[in-house]
Design an enzyme around this catalytic site. Structure first.
Site, PDB file in Angstrom:
ATOM      1  N   LYS A  53       0.772  -1.209  -0.056  1.00 51.88           N
ATOM      2  CA  LYS A  53       0.079  -0.122  -0.020  1.00 51.88           C
ATOM      3  C   LYS A  53       0.887   1.193   0.110  1.00 51.88           C
ATOM      4  CE  LYS A  53      -3.981  -2.336   2.354  1.00 51.88           C
ATOM      5  NZ  LYS A  53      -4.606  -2.835   3.629  1.00 51.88           N
ATOM      6  N   GLN A  97      -4.899  -1.438   9.590  1.00 48.90           N
ATOM      7  CA  GLN A  97      -4.784  -2.780   9.183  1.00 48.90           C
ATOM      8  C   GLN A  97      -5.652  -3.546  10.083  1.00 48.90           C
ATOM      9  OE1 GLN A  97      -3.865  -3.376   5.865  1.00 48.90           O
ATOM     10  NE2 GLN A  97      -4.381  -5.558   6.351  1.00 48.90           N
ATOM     11  N   ASP A 120     -11.677   2.979   4.090  1.00 51.36           N
ATOM     12  CA  ASP A 120     -11.905   1.532   4.007  1.00 51.36           C
ATOM     13  C   ASP A 120     -13.456   1.230   3.901  1.00 51.36           C
ATOM     14  OD1 ASP A 120      -9.915  -0.668   4.293  1.00 51.36           O
ATOM     15  OD2 ASP A 120      -9.412  -0.038   6.242  1.00 51.36           O
TER      16      ASP A 120
HETATM   17  N1  GUN Z   1      -7.204  -6.495   6.310  1.00 45.00           N
HETATM   18  C1  GUN Z   1      -7.518  -7.332   5.293  1.00 45.00           C
HETATM   19  N2  GUN Z   1      -8.201  -6.582   4.274  1.00 45.00           N
HETATM   20  C2  GUN Z   1      -8.104  -5.337   4.603  1.00 45.00           C
HETATM   21  C3  GUN Z   1      -8.654  -4.044   4.270  1.00 45.00           C
HETATM   22  O1  GUN Z   1      -9.282  -3.891   3.213  1.00 45.00           O
HETATM   23  N3  GUN Z   1      -8.738  -2.939   5.190  1.00 45.00           N
HETATM   24  C4  GUN Z   1      -8.084  -3.275   6.410  1.00 45.00           C
HETATM   25  N4  GUN Z   1      -7.858  -2.165   7.134  1.00 45.00           N
HETATM   26  N5  GUN Z   1      -7.535  -4.136   6.710  1.00 45.00           N
HETATM   27  C5  GUN Z   1      -7.540  -5.230   6.099  1.00 45.00           C
END
Ligand code: GUN
Length: 305
Positions: A53, A97, A120
């Site tokens: 990311k 995350q 998100d």
């Molecule tokens: N963990 C797995 N997928 C995601 C996601 O799309 N966003 C976040 N914040 N954590 C994750």
């Protein structure tokens, strides 16, 4: 007819290329969009996701900050970090995350993120906007699945779509997005009676359960479009051979690295039965990142323009 492979890397690149001029324009007019990624602890999978990311942000000319916090952090300490990011004028998007350590109240943390910076789409206000089909950030993985279907010309309207897995991150928002595109949606889970039977009714099957290769041939109608959201590491050589039907390229990868990554769908069964499918890796994963970048840019545009 051989199955069509839905190439997530190609769609990811297309989306990033579309975002670049908008990012450059915003950076020239105001400033670069800024994303803060918060990683608690050192889960190896989460570290890989967070790394890519942050790298993608830099490639696109976006500002990014990575906050690495210890496993021992309390809910209160994490809440004050989130509040500081809410108040930080250089930050347009905040991603915490998941999963967080068990002793942390994840809901309280997600609820504390400014809904305008919630890239998100997990804040209750944004969940509400999704359910009501109002504009707002959509959770990245299901939004990426919709982009992949659209960019491959796969019609959703009127189709029977079955989702296996009812998580807040994938299954539930996926159901809403497919419903808003006029699919007839079935949302299955671990207590579903006759899961293979429900799955076999799918013209579009989305697997998001986090169980390696669980969706086998008895779950897949011949000709279905199969979307595999799972990312699971397989370290047992015999299991890898069984799942890939001894595919020479994949087994060479196993012998080089000591593991392969497999989704929630049995890869050999999927390739044999589906009319189109997402490979793992290289299917849904790259789209999740592209949609995060898109959500961050949109949050920045809303704040700055
Ligand atoms: N963990 C797995 N997928 C995601 C996601 O799309 N966003 C976040 N914040 N954590 C994750």
């Amino acid at each position: 007819m051989p199955a069509r492979i839905l190439d997530g890397k190609a769609a990811n690149q297309q989306i990033l290329d579309e975002l670049k001029p908008r990012i450059a324009q915003l950076a020239a007019a105001r400033r670069a969009p800024g994303l803060a990624v918060v990683l608690v602890g050192n889960d190896p999978a989460s570290e890989i996701y967070v790394g890519s990311k942050v790298r993608t942000c830099r490639e696109l000319g976006m500002h990014s900050e990575e906050l690495r916090l210890p496993d021992s952090i309390t809910t209160g300490e994490l809440l004050s970090r989130v509040q500081a990011l809410n108040a930080d004028p250089a930050i347009d998007g905040i991603l915490v995350q998941m999963p967080l350590p068990k002793h942390v109240d994840s809901r309280a943390v997600l609820d504390a993120i400014d809904p305008g910076k919630d890239v998100d789409g997990f804040h209750p206000v944004n969940v509400g906007r999704l359910v009501a089909n109002l504009p707002g950030p959509r959770p990245c993985t299901p939004a990426g699945v919709m982009e992949l279907l659209r960019r491959n010309g796969i019609e959703v309207k009127g189709k029977r779509a079955v989702i296996v897995g009812r998580s807040d991150i994938v299954g539930k928002p996926m159901a809403m997005l497919l419903l808003h595109q006029h699919a007839t949606v079935t949302l299955c889970h671990s207590r579903t009676a006759d899961l293979p039977g429900e799955s076999r009714r799918a013209e579009i099957l989305v697997a998001a359960i986090g169980r390696t290769g669980m969706i086998t041939e008895d779950f897949i109608a011949p000709g279905a479009v199969v979307i595999d959201v799972g990312i699971n590491r397989v370290t047992d050589r015999d299991e890898a051979a069984r799942l890939t039907a001894n595919d020479p390229a994949r087994m060479a990868g196993f012998d080089k690295r000591g593991s392969i990554v497999v989704g929630d769908v049995h890869p050999a069964d999927m390739a044999r039965l589906a009319s189109a499918y997402t490979p793992v890796p290289g299917g849904v994963g790259p789209l999740t990142i592209a949609m995060l970048m898109s959500n961050t840019l949109e949050a920045a545009e809303r704040r700055l323009l």
